[in-house]
Structures are given as structure tokens and as C-alpha cells.
Design a protein around this motif. Sequence first.
Motif, short mmCIF file in Angstrom:
data_model
loop_
_atom_site.label_atom_id
_atom_site.label_comp_id
_atom_site.label_asym_id
_atom_site.label_seq_id
_atom_site.Cartn_x
_atom_site.Cartn_y
_atom_site.Cartn_z
N UNK A 46 3.83 2.73 -10.24
CA UNK A 46 3.28 1.84 -9.22
C UNK A 46 1.78 1.69 -9.43
N UNK A 47 1.30 0.45 -9.35
CA UNK A 47 -0.11 0.16 -9.59
C UNK A 47 -0.64 -0.75 -8.48
N UNK A 48 -1.97 -0.80 -8.39
CA UNK A 48 -2.58 -1.59 -7.31
C UNK A 48 -3.99 -1.99 -7.73
N UNK A 49 -4.43 -3.16 -7.26
CA UNK A 49 -5.78 -3.64 -7.53
C UNK A 49 -5.77 -4.88 -8.41
N UNK A 50 -6.85 -5.67 -8.39
CA UNK A 50 -6.90 -6.91 -9.17
C UNK A 50 -6.63 -6.71 -10.66
N UNK A 312 7.91 -1.37 -13.35
CA UNK A 312 6.51 -1.44 -12.97
C UNK A 312 6.44 -2.08 -11.59
N UNK A 313 5.82 -1.40 -10.65
CA UNK A 313 5.71 -1.86 -9.27
C UNK A 313 4.28 -2.26 -8.96
N UNK A 314 4.13 -3.39 -8.27
CA UNK A 314 2.82 -3.83 -7.80
C UNK A 314 2.80 -3.65 -6.28
N UNK A 315 1.91 -2.80 -5.81
CA UNK A 315 1.85 -2.41 -4.40
C UNK A 315 1.14 -3.50 -3.58
N UNK A 316 1.90 -4.49 -3.11
CA UNK A 316 1.31 -5.63 -2.40
C UNK A 316 0.75 -5.21 -1.05
N UNK A 317 1.55 -4.56 -0.23
CA UNK A 317 1.09 -4.18 1.10
C UNK A 317 -0.10 -3.22 1.02
N UNK A 318 -0.04 -2.27 0.07
CA UNK A 318 -1.16 -1.35 -0.09
C UNK A 318 -2.42 -2.06 -0.54
N UNK A 319 -2.28 -3.04 -1.45
CA UNK A 319 -3.46 -3.77 -1.91
C UNK A 319 -4.09 -4.58 -0.79
N UNK A 320 -3.27 -5.15 0.07
CA UNK A 320 -3.81 -5.95 1.17
C UNK A 320 -4.50 -5.09 2.23
N UNK A 347 -5.62 -11.40 -3.10
CA UNK A 347 -4.67 -11.73 -2.05
C UNK A 347 -3.39 -12.23 -2.72
N UNK A 348 -2.29 -11.45 -2.59
CA UNK A 348 -1.12 -11.73 -3.43
C UNK A 348 0.21 -11.72 -2.65
N UNK A 349 0.26 -12.27 -1.44
CA UNK A 349 1.55 -12.25 -0.73
C UNK A 349 2.63 -13.06 -1.43
N UNK A 350 2.22 -14.05 -2.25
CA UNK A 350 3.18 -14.81 -3.05
C UNK A 350 3.07 -14.46 -4.53
N UNK A 351 2.55 -13.28 -4.83
CA UNK A 351 2.41 -12.85 -6.21
C UNK A 351 1.03 -13.18 -6.76
#
Length: 413
Positions: A46-50, A312-320, A347-351
Motif C-alpha cells: 500500500x502506498x500514498x502520496x503524489x 499494489x494499493x493506492x490509499x485514497x482515503x488516507x491521502x485525502x 486529489x484523486x477520488x476518481x483516480x
Amino acid sequence: MDAHRRPLMDRTPALLVEGYAWLPDRMRDSTRSVLRTRLLGRPALAVRGPDAVRFFYDESHVHRHGAIPAPVLDTLFGQGAVHTLDGVAHRTRKELFLPLLEAGRVARLTEHVTEAWDEAVRSWSGRERVVLFDEAAVVLTRGVCEWAGVPPRAVDPQTLARDLVAMVDGFATPGPRHLRARRARTRQETRMAGLIEEVRSGEVAAPEDSVLERVARHRDTGQGPLDPRTAAVELLNVLRPTVAVSWFVAFAAHALHRWPAHRERLRAGDAAFATAFAHEVRRFYPFAPFLGGRTVTELTWHGESVPAGGILLLDVYGQHHDEELWGDPYTFRPERFLDRPPGPDELIPQGGGDPAAGHRCPGERVTVGLLEALAVRLARLECTVPAQDLRIPLRRVPTRPRSGFVVTGVRAP
């Protein structure tokens, strides 16, 4: 054995119980915004950030084919959908959607939806109780079907709205909601496949260059027209995400109720503030908890690795809700987006990534445009908000205010 490399326990049951908090809670102790775990029987990273968004959307790293679990395909996206393709096949199929989402077409869709909203508000004034989430879904269904060229005789807006909401509501959970979602998808795929066949046979005339006409005649590279079922899937992949804006409408109503000071600028028609408000609703409120893909090769991010065939997971809620990105992430503050527009990988609610070439949802512009217009109308809506359960449970995915946001005493303009 190195403790760092011990076999990891599968965390799928915890995800189903904990919902949105599952991944951020586990990443909270990481100073590198990366986490090794196990999900759906596979090793996962799991990863997070731009920077992580750009890493995640690199097609040499991640493929979508075979990555989306069958229960999600059978409810949310549909078998054979554009979301399951990669490379040239994905770009060719996506050409079906991109011209539909140019600024002029989005403006026309917004007009259809706002006209349906204004008509609905006049009818609400005679009703004792209105659930905004449910009514917004019907309004959005009426508007998008008219815009897409779906003939009125082909659909019942109430039934279609209920089915499209069910597809979104049941994709991430076992039990009755999931079964409703499967039944809804089967019912609407059958109905829309029949409509596609009627268009192709000439029995139904689809407006030129409408969504319906484009889907009916689309051909993938080196192939004939899409089979009717796949064409139906892609037609629903225009209708469904538009109706999913009803979640954001309920969240916008919730925000205006909690922080009524924002009403004045919206009522005044401040376009820049309406855009900032729409972005902040999409950031602050939970929708997609994370995104996932299947790793093409062994990948390493900030010293942690996942093998080929892992997740590979992109942590959307955590990033926001990342303090490093937003400073005060748990404060609802639209003004943050007046200072500067959101970065494409923030800002990636739609990816994330490029909607033309990658997997970012090309309908993001639709979501923002509709939410801008409907937020203004919500701010101008004369009504009473009675006592109700407005809690937003983070264990429920996708979540929304428990009451659906009830209003009474609507006064028509």
C-alpha cells in the motif's frame, strides 16, 4: 527468519469489518507512507502520496486485467468493461468515452440535470418528507438518460435509478446489498443490450453522436462492433457513475447543514467558490477507500517490495486526509482550493494520472460540473432539516448519511 520478511496474515476480513479506516490506521505508524500486507490471498503493498500516485499509474508497474475481483466486476463495472483493459486495448476503448466529456457536452449534461432538479423541487413542495439522496438519484437518472439519447420509453427513471444506486452500493460488501447489486446489474445489462440491438436494427433511432449511438457503433481495434452485452456494460458505465454523484449531493447537503456559513457564497453564484466547494466535498467525505492493481513485475517503493502477481494499493482515503498534503485535513475548508487548484496527483477520488491515456476516470469533469451546479441549488433550497441520523459510518463502503438526508417543508421557488 527476519521478522520483516515473515509471512503476512491476510487482512481481508479486517477490511470488511473496518472499512475506510482499515488502510489509514495501518499506515499511520509508517514514516514512509508505505505498508506491506496481504489481501485476497496475495501479498500487497500500500502506498500514498503524489509520487506514489504516479508510481501506481505507471502501466509498466500495474495492470488492471485480472486485478479487479469478480464480485466488483459483477456489480460495479461489468464483465469486459474498459476498467479491465490495459495498453492499446484500454486506450482504444476509452476513445469511446473521451469525446463525450468535452466541456460543451458536460455543460449540456449539467443543463439536463439542473432542469430535472428544478422540476423535481416544484413537486417536493407538496410532499411531507423528501430524502435528498434518493431524489438526487432519480434527478440524475432523468438528466443523464435524456443527454445520452436513451429514449424515454426504454427506461423507467425510478427503477433505473434504484438499480444504478444498488450497483454502487453493493460492490464492496457481502450479503444482501451485494445480492441486490448483482440482480440490478443483470436486469439492466439485459435491458440495455436489448436497446443496443434495437438501435443496430433500426427499430430505435439513436440521436446522432449521442452516447447511445456511439456505444452501438463502437469497434475495438481490429474487431467488429462490441457484442450487445459488452456494449450495454459500457452504456451503463456512463449512466452509473453519473448517478453515483447522488452520494456527493448528500454529502454536500450534509456539509451545508454542518457549516451553514458556506451557503451565502454559493447562493450568490460565486463560481470559483462553487468549484472549491465541490473539490472539498470530494476530498473531505469518504467515497473510494483505495484503488488496486495487479503488479506486472516485482516492485519496490521506499524500501518495501511486492512480487509480480501481487497487489499494489493506492490509499485514497488516507491521502485525502494526509496532514502533510492538506495541513488541516479534518477541517472542511473549501477556501483551500481558492488558493490553488488541486494537483492532479493530490486529489484523486476518481483516480490519478492522465484521463486521456491512463485509468483516471474521464467522468471526473462531469462529477465536478454537476456538483458545482447542484451545490448552488442546495444552498438556495428553502426547507427544514428535521432531527435525523446524519452519522456517516466509516465501516460502511460506500458510505453516506444514514438518513439519506431528509428535508421537510420544501418551498418551491
